[in-house]
Design a protein around this motif. Structure first.
Motif, PDB file in Angstrom:
ATOM      1  N   PHE A  37       0.909  -1.194   0.050  1.00  0.00           N
ATOM      2  CA  PHE A  37       0.039   0.076   0.036  1.00  0.00           C
ATOM      3  C   PHE A  37       0.704   1.047  -0.059  1.00  0.00           C
ATOM      4  CE2 PHE A  37      -4.396  -1.458   1.843  1.00  0.00           C
ATOM      5  CZ  PHE A  37      -4.621  -2.277   0.698  1.00  0.00           C
ATOM      6  N   PRO A  38       0.463   2.408  -0.764  1.00  0.00           N
ATOM      7  CA  PRO A  38       1.487   3.529  -0.824  1.00  0.00           C
ATOM      8  C   PRO A  38       1.560   4.221   0.476  1.00  0.00           C
ATOM      9  CG  PRO A  38      -0.380   3.357  -2.612  1.00  0.00           C
ATOM     10  CD  PRO A  38      -0.564   2.264  -1.733  1.00  0.00           C
ATOM     11  N   ILE A  39       0.507   4.024   1.318  1.00  0.00           N
ATOM     12  CA  ILE A  39       0.785   4.844   2.492  1.00  0.00           C
ATOM     13  C   ILE A  39       2.035   4.526   3.376  1.00  0.00           C
ATOM     14  CG2 ILE A  39      -0.545   3.507   3.968  1.00  0.00           C
ATOM     15  CD1 ILE A  39      -1.610   5.715   5.425  1.00  0.00           C
ATOM     16  N   PHE A  40       2.525   3.148   3.282  1.00  0.00           N
ATOM     17  CA  PHE A  40       3.888   2.746   3.921  1.00  0.00           C
ATOM     18  C   PHE A  40       4.793   3.042   3.376  1.00  0.00           C
ATOM     19  CE2 PHE A  40       0.547  -1.044   4.830  1.00  0.00           C
ATOM     20  CZ  PHE A  40       0.582  -0.720   6.041  1.00  0.00           C
ATOM     21  N   LYS A  41       5.026   3.354   2.103  1.00  0.00           N
ATOM     22  CA  LYS A  41       6.327   4.120   1.353  1.00  0.00           C
ATOM     23  C   LYS A  41       6.319   5.540   1.609  1.00  0.00           C
ATOM     24  CE  LYS A  41       8.281   0.533  -0.131  1.00  0.00           C
ATOM     25  NZ  LYS A  41       9.561   0.244   0.370  1.00  0.00           N
ATOM     26  N   THR A  42       5.004   6.027   1.657  1.00  0.00           N
ATOM     27  CA  THR A  42       5.223   7.619   2.132  1.00  0.00           C
ATOM     28  C   THR A  42       5.450   7.891   3.493  1.00  0.00           C
ATOM     29  OG1 THR A  42       3.022   7.516   0.651  1.00  0.00           O
ATOM     30  CG2 THR A  42       3.517   9.781   2.161  1.00  0.00           C
ATOM     31  N   LEU A  43       5.061   6.999   4.432  1.00  0.00           N
ATOM     32  CA  LEU A  43       5.411   7.034   5.846  1.00  0.00           C
ATOM     33  C   LEU A  43       6.961   6.962   5.885  1.00  0.00           C
ATOM     34  CD1 LEU A  43       4.964   7.207   8.635  1.00  0.00           C
ATOM     35  CD2 LEU A  43       4.477   4.858   8.976  1.00  0.00           C
ATOM     36  N   GLU A  44       7.385   6.208   5.059  1.00  0.00           N
ATOM     37  CA  GLU A  44       8.910   5.696   5.295  1.00  0.00           C
ATOM     38  C   GLU A  44       9.750   6.899   4.776  1.00  0.00           C
ATOM     39  OE1 GLU A  44      10.972   1.737   4.410  1.00  0.00           O
ATOM     40  OE2 GLU A  44      11.408   3.180   2.246  1.00  0.00           O
ATOM     41  N   LYS A  45       9.222   7.597   3.276  1.00  0.00           N
ATOM     42  CA  LYS A  45      10.203   8.734   2.923  1.00  0.00           C
ATOM     43  C   LYS A  45       9.810   9.941   3.978  1.00  0.00           C
ATOM     44  CE  LYS A  45      10.102  11.258  -1.289  1.00  0.00           C
ATOM     45  NZ  LYS A  45       9.670  12.531  -0.697  1.00  0.00           N
ATOM     46  N   GLN A  46       8.652  10.087   4.424  1.00  0.00           N
ATOM     47  CA  GLN A  46       8.388  11.254   5.342  1.00  0.00           C
ATOM     48  C   GLN A  46       9.396  11.092   6.477  1.00  0.00           C
ATOM     49  OE1 GLN A  46       3.864  11.941   5.236  1.00  0.00           O
ATOM     50  NE2 GLN A  46       4.884  13.811   5.583  1.00  0.00           N
ATOM     51  N   LEU A  47       9.353   9.971   7.173  1.00  0.00           N
ATOM     52  CA  LEU A  47      10.227   9.759   8.254  1.00  0.00           C
ATOM     53  C   LEU A  47      11.885  10.011   8.133  1.00  0.00           C
ATOM     54  CD1 LEU A  47       8.554   7.179  10.127  1.00  0.00           C
ATOM     55  CD2 LEU A  47       8.365   9.501  10.499  1.00  0.00           C
ATOM     56  N   ASN A  48      12.171   9.606   7.135  1.00  0.00           N
ATOM     57  CA  ASN A  48      13.435   9.884   6.582  1.00  0.00           C
ATOM     58  C   ASN A  48      14.025  11.306   6.121  1.00  0.00           C
ATOM     59  OD1 ASN A  48      15.389   7.195   6.076  1.00  0.00           O
ATOM     60  ND2 ASN A  48      13.470   6.585   5.219  1.00  0.00           N
ATOM     61  N   GLU A  49      13.059  11.943   5.714  1.00  0.00           N
ATOM     62  CA  GLU A  49      13.295  13.227   5.321  1.00  0.00           C
ATOM     63  C   GLU A  49      13.057  14.182   6.952  1.00  0.00           C
ATOM     64  OE1 GLU A  49      10.356  14.447   2.460  1.00  0.00           O
ATOM     65  OE2 GLU A  49      11.679  13.559   0.812  1.00  0.00           O
ATOM     66  N   PHE A  50      12.210  13.871   7.660  1.00  0.00           N
ATOM     67  CA  PHE A  50      11.693  14.452   8.759  1.00  0.00           C
ATOM     68  C   PHE A  50      13.090  14.329   9.936  1.00  0.00           C
ATOM     69  CE2 PHE A  50      10.278  13.717  13.436  1.00  0.00           C
ATOM     70  CZ  PHE A  50      10.085  14.892  13.694  1.00  0.00           C
ATOM     71  N   ILE A  51      13.453  12.985  10.057  1.00  0.00           N
ATOM     72  CA  ILE A  51      14.635  12.777  11.159  1.00  0.00           C
ATOM     73  C   ILE A  51      15.911  13.407  10.464  1.00  0.00           C
ATOM     74  CG2 ILE A  51      15.984  11.087  12.170  1.00  0.00           C
ATOM     75  CD1 ILE A  51      13.531   9.325  12.063  1.00  0.00           C
ATOM     76  N   ASN A  52      16.297  13.424   9.156  1.00  0.00           N
ATOM     77  CA  ASN A  52      17.530  13.748   8.839  1.00  0.00           C
ATOM     78  C   ASN A  52      17.536  15.236   8.542  1.00  0.00           C
ATOM     79  OD1 ASN A  52      19.323  11.459   8.592  1.00  0.00           O
ATOM     80  ND2 ASN A  52      17.536  10.676   7.191  1.00  0.00           N
ATOM     81  N   ASN A  53      16.365  15.968   8.394  1.00  0.00           N
ATOM     82  CA  ASN A  53      16.503  17.264   8.088  1.00  0.00           C
ATOM     83  C   ASN A  53      16.047  18.159   9.145  1.00  0.00           C
ATOM     84  OD1 ASN A  53      16.993  16.690   5.448  1.00  0.00           O
ATOM     85  ND2 ASN A  53      14.949  16.709   4.601  1.00  0.00           N
ATOM     86  N   THR A  54      15.517  17.677  10.447  1.00  0.00           N
ATOM     87  CA  THR A  54      15.461  18.273  11.546  1.00  0.00           C
ATOM     88  C   THR A  54      16.384  18.778  12.009  1.00  0.00           C
ATOM     89  OG1 THR A  54      12.915  17.377  11.958  1.00  0.00           O
ATOM     90  CG2 THR A  54      14.117  18.292  13.781  1.00  0.00           C
ATOM     91  N   LYS A  55      16.663  20.042  12.733  1.00  0.00           N
ATOM     92  CA  LYS A  55      17.796  20.398  13.476  1.00  0.00           C
ATOM     93  C   LYS A  55      17.472  20.096  14.999  1.00  0.00           C
ATOM     94  CE  LYS A  55      21.682  22.690  13.718  1.00  0.00           C
ATOM     95  NZ  LYS A  55      22.554  21.922  14.901  1.00  0.00           N
ATOM     96  N   TRP A  56      17.973  19.015  15.565  1.00  0.00           N
ATOM     97  CA  TRP A  56      17.737  18.427  16.810  1.00  0.00           C
ATOM     98  C   TRP A  56      18.427  19.197  18.169  1.00  0.00           C
ATOM     99  CZ3 TRP A  56      13.406  15.475  16.843  1.00  0.00           C
ATOM    100  CH2 TRP A  56      13.366  14.761  15.699  1.00  0.00           C
TER     101      TRP A  56
END
Length: 295
Positions: A37-56
């Motif tokens: 289902f596309p939602i799982f790939k969307t979630l994976e992509k969003q989480l990769n971008e969120f974690i790696n692009n957020t200034k923690w």
């Protein structure tokens, strides 16, 4: 000259904005029967971008200083916007003077239930609960940052652990498992509570001495580094005498058991009898590995 200045400004500006993590996120939904289902790939992509692009943090990390880590999300069930899952988190750090990396964090978070709407904005607020999805990921990221900092300087992870505790406190309002004392002895609550407790002070001492005074020394003086690692592991006995088979000891050896076996199965001779005795006491769950130490 002006063009050179602009180029340098751009370069240093980019370096100053370099994020802290080099994280790989994998979302596995095989157990749902709908893994395509596309939602799982969307979630994976969003989480990769969120974690790696957020200034923690407020600190500047050069690109080569980014911490290598991974998150494996195993989704077991979902209905609408509600997901049931577990999360395996791992992180590592380079060993000075070598091409090797050493594992530092290996945690299996079995209480990872969350709500997610495809393409929703993922925003981290350090002082306010946004969602359990964000809170769980942010909590483990702070632990990763804390352990990495502790491995380079004594008690270097204080600020990150305090932030993990803040996340724990405000996330209790979400009524998800893992944030409260009554949620079991292997919860996020117990993990950060133990890390910050004087009862387990040797844990953070070992994180520093094992890595900075042990592993990082081995490229120049392998015997000295190995002896320091042995000494640091034996210091766990004091902590274990106060709280036998503690959760923190299990998390440490879940990450380190294989590496310790390898360190003491070759190289210069040290007193392995005392090391094996200490390991059998503080980490009996890995006794089969300690029995392999015969060098």
């Amino acid at each position: 000259m002006r063009n050179i200045f602009i180029v340098l400004l751009f370069f240093y500006g980019f370096s100053g904005m370099a994020q802290e993590l080099n994280c790989t996120v994998v979302v596995n939904a095989q157990q749902t029967g709908n893994e395509n289902f596309p939602i799982f790939k969307t979630l994976e992509k969003q989480l990769n971008e969120f974690i790696n692009n957020t200034k923690w943090t407020r600190k500047t990390f050069a690109p080569q200083e980014r911490i290598d880590c991974s998150m494996f999300i195993n989704i077991t069930n979902y209905s609408g916007e509600s997901f049931q899952a577990s999360l395996q988190v791992q992180s590592s750090r380079p060993v000075y003077g070598s091409s090797f990396t050493t594992p530092i964090y290996n945690f299996n978070d079995t209480d990872f239930n969350f709500q997610y709407l495809e393409f929703q904005n993922l925003i981290y607020n350090p002082t306010q609960f946004e969602s359990n999805l964000i809170s769980v990921l942010a909590f483990h990221i702070q632990i990763i940052l804390g352990l990495d900092a502790d491995s380079f300087s004594p008690n270097g992870g204080d600020d990150y652990y305090k932030q993990a505790q803040i996340i724990t406190n405000y996330s209790q309002q979400g009524n998800f498992s893992g944030w409260k004392l009554e949620d079991g002895l292997q919860s996020r609550f117990i993990l950060i509570d133990n890390i910050l407790s004087p009862t387990f002070k040797e844990y953070r001492d070992v994180i520093y001495s094992y890595h900075r005074e042990g592993l990082d020394v081995m490229s120049e003086n392998s015997k000295q580094g190995k002896e320091q690692i042995a000494s640091s592991l034996k210091s766990f006995q004091a902590m274990n005498s106060r709280r036998p088979n503690s959760f923190l000891l299990r998390t440490f050896f879940d990450a380190k058991a294989d590496e310790i076996e390898q360190i003491f199965t070759g190289g210069p001779n040290v007193n392995i009898a005392s090391v094996k005795e200490a390991l059998q006491k503080v980490a009996p769950m890995h006794s089969s590995k300690w029995q392999n130490i015969t060098f």
